[in-house]
Design a protein around this motif. Structure first.
Motif, PDB file in Angstrom:
ATOM      1  N   PRO A 269       0.823  -1.215   0.000  1.00 26.28           N
ATOM      2  CA  PRO A 269       0.000   0.000   0.000  1.00 26.28           C
ATOM      3  C   PRO A 269       0.862   1.273   0.000  1.00 26.28           C
ATOM      4  N   GLN A 270       0.366   2.292  -0.679  1.00 30.08           N
ATOM      5  CA  GLN A 270       1.066   3.573  -0.732  1.00 30.08           C
ATOM      6  C   GLN A 270       1.092   4.201   0.656  1.00 30.08           C
ATOM      7  N   THR A 271       2.283   4.644   1.080  1.00 29.34           N
ATOM      8  CA  THR A 271       2.386   5.258   2.403  1.00 29.34           C
ATOM      9  C   THR A 271       3.060   6.636   2.362  1.00 29.34           C
ATOM     10  N   ASP A 272       3.386   7.138   1.160  1.00 28.07           N
ATOM     11  CA  ASP A 272       3.903   8.509   1.092  1.00 28.07           C
ATOM     12  C   ASP A 272       2.748   9.483   1.240  1.00 28.07           C
TER      13      ASP A 272
ATOM     14  N   THR B 180      -3.044  15.558  -1.840  1.00 26.77           N
ATOM     15  CA  THR B 180      -3.113  14.950  -3.173  1.00 26.77           C
ATOM     16  C   THR B 180      -2.919  13.440  -3.136  1.00 26.77           C
ATOM     17  N   THR B 181      -2.624  12.887  -1.967  1.00 25.71           N
ATOM     18  CA  THR B 181      -2.476  11.437  -1.803  1.00 25.71           C
ATOM     19  C   THR B 181      -3.827  10.789  -1.527  1.00 25.71           C
ATOM     20  N   GLU B 182      -4.065   9.616  -2.079  1.00 26.65           N
ATOM     21  CA  GLU B 182      -5.303   8.881  -1.828  1.00 26.65           C
ATOM     22  C   GLU B 182      -5.152   7.979  -0.596  1.00 26.65           C
ATOM     23  N   GLY B 183      -6.281   7.587  -0.027  1.00 29.39           N
ATOM     24  CA  GLY B 183      -6.274   6.673   1.110  1.00 29.39           C
ATOM     25  C   GLY B 183      -5.836   7.305   2.414  1.00 29.39           C
ATOM     26  N   VAL B 184      -6.077   8.634   2.561  1.00 33.85           N
ATOM     27  CA  VAL B 184      -5.629   9.369   3.744  1.00 33.85           C
ATOM     28  C   VAL B 184      -6.792   9.584   4.711  1.00 33.85           C
TER      29      VAL B 184
ATOM     30  N   THR C  46       3.150  21.257   8.939  1.00 37.12           N
ATOM     31  CA  THR C  46       3.367  19.811   8.958  1.00 37.12           C
ATOM     32  C   THR C  46       2.024  19.093   9.030  1.00 37.12           C
ATOM     33  N   LEU C  47       1.849  18.100   8.189  1.00 39.04           N
ATOM     34  CA  LEU C  47       0.655  17.251   8.215  1.00 39.04           C
ATOM     35  C   LEU C  47       1.046  15.861   8.705  1.00 39.04           C
ATOM     36  N   THR C  48       0.358  15.407   9.751  1.00 39.33           N
ATOM     37  CA  THR C  48       0.483  14.031  10.207  1.00 39.33           C
ATOM     38  C   THR C  48      -0.854  13.346   9.940  1.00 39.33           C
ATOM     39  N   ALA C  49      -0.830  12.235   9.231  1.00 38.24           N
ATOM     40  CA  ALA C  49      -2.068  11.562   8.850  1.00 38.24           C
ATOM     41  C   ALA C  49      -1.816  10.069   8.673  1.00 38.24           C
ATOM     42  N   SER C  50      -2.913   9.340   8.542  1.00 41.32           N
ATOM     43  CA  SER C  50      -2.840   7.904   8.290  1.00 41.32           C
ATOM     44  C   SER C  50      -3.005   7.671   6.795  1.00 41.32           C
TER      45      SER C  50
ATOM     46  N   LYS D  46      -1.198   3.512   7.808  1.00 45.41           N
ATOM     47  CA  LYS D  46       0.114   3.764   8.404  1.00 45.41           C
ATOM     48  C   LYS D  46       0.275   5.251   8.690  1.00 45.41           C
ATOM     49  N   SER D  47       0.702   5.605   9.905  1.00 50.82           N
ATOM     50  CA  SER D  47       0.915   6.995  10.278  1.00 50.82           C
ATOM     51  C   SER D  47       2.115   7.564   9.525  1.00 50.82           C
ATOM     52  N   THR D  48       1.890   8.712   8.849  1.00 48.10           N
ATOM     53  CA  THR D  48       2.917   9.331   8.017  1.00 48.10           C
ATOM     54  C   THR D  48       2.937  10.832   8.257  1.00 48.10           C
ATOM     55  N   GLU D  49       4.094  11.434   8.095  1.00 46.03           N
ATOM     56  CA  GLU D  49       4.250  12.873   8.323  1.00 46.03           C
ATOM     57  C   GLU D  49       4.901  13.527   7.111  1.00 46.03           C
TER      58      GLU D  49
END
Length: 287
Positions: free
Chosen positions: A30-33, A50-54, A85-89, A93-96
């Motif tokens: 799965p994309q995690t960027d 602009t990322t999907e699945g967030v 800064t954006l912190t999201a799932s 997966k938690s990504t920043e």
């Protein structure tokens, strides 16, 4: 209007002579960027992921404020460097992800909002002297696109006072008109006319002789605009803005101003800001 992109880099490694191919679902990663766009207009920043699945958005705008909205709009308190800064799932997966924003100088002044109250916090003003005449106050402010002028004078709008705005647009005494009217400047631009009733004409100094009062009239649309005008108790208050990108030299880091008011029939000078024979007002635009 500026657009920034914040992202994490993805690296692809190609091994020479080896081809790997699979259609099995078990091999899917799965994309995690996490990426987002930021559009900046003045001090207002609009964020768009602009990322999907967030999911589970947690924004830190870098100025002590936060948001959990998906696509927030945020107004920064003033010019400076900020790191939102954006912190999201992302797909569980938690990504920043972060970026750097630089907010330019902004102004509280709004033209045509039918109020002059927004000038209350502006402190850049001409020190008026004995020759001020009808002038009670002259203030300046600016942003990346405009120079704003506030005037307060004794009289009526219908008086049709003729204004002369002498502008050393490049803050260079070696160019433009050298005159004893206002010292410490070479005046490249002259705005002249009945500002509040008929508008002003635009002139550029056009002689290699700096002592020659020689100006050529220009035809430049949208170079200036008169905003709110208030008249009460024998006092006229007004505002105007000058487009920095329209008049030569005004996109620099500073300009000098001298203003005179003359009776509508040219019979007498009504006031000067600052006094005749003194240094013109320097507006520092280096921020």
């Amino acid at each position: 209007m500026k657009t920034f992109k914040a992202y994490l880099c993805l690296f692809s490694i190609v091994l020479a002579g080896v081809t790997v191919s699979s259609c099995n679902k078990d091999d899917y990663t799965p994309q995690t960027d996490l990426a987002y766009d930021v559009t900046v207009d003045g001090a207002v920043a609009t964020f768009k992921v602009t990322t999907e699945g967030v999911s589970d958005y947690k924004w830190d705008f870098g100025d002590g404020t936060t948001s959990t909205e998906k696509a927030p709009m945020h107004t920064y308190p003033g010019k400076g460097k900020y790191v939102p800064t954006l912190t999201a799932s992302v797909n569980g997966k938690s990504t920043e992800s972060s970026t750097v924003l630089r907010i330019a100088k902004t102004s509280p002044v709004k033209i045509n909002d039918n109020t002059l109250d927004d000038w209350a916090t502006v402190t850049n003003s001409i020190q008026l002297g004995a020759g001020k005449g009808i002038f009670n106050a002259i203030k300046f402010d600016y942003d990346g696109n405009y120079i704003y002028v506030y005037g307060e004078m004794t009289g009526k709008k219908a008086d049709g006072v003729i204004f002369d705005f002498y502008i050393d647009s490049d803050n260079n005494p070696a160019t433009g008109l050298s005159t004893g009217t206002f010292t410490e400047g070479g005046y490249d631009i002259l705005l002249e006319g009945q500002l509040l009733t008929a508008g002003v004409d635009i002139f550029y100094h056009n002689s290699p002789d700096q002592t020659a009062f020689s100006f050529a009239q220009q035809s430049i649309s949208d170079a200036y605009q008169v905003g709110t005008v208030k008249e009460e108790g024998g006092v006229v208050k007004f505002e105007m803005r000058i487009a920095r990108g329209k008049l030569k030299g005004l996109t620099g880091q500073g300009a000098r101003f001298g203003i005179q008011g003359t009776k509508s029939d040219w019979s007498v000078t009504l006031g000067s800001a600052p006094d005749v024979g003194t240094s013109s007002y320097f507006l520092d635009m280096s921020e």
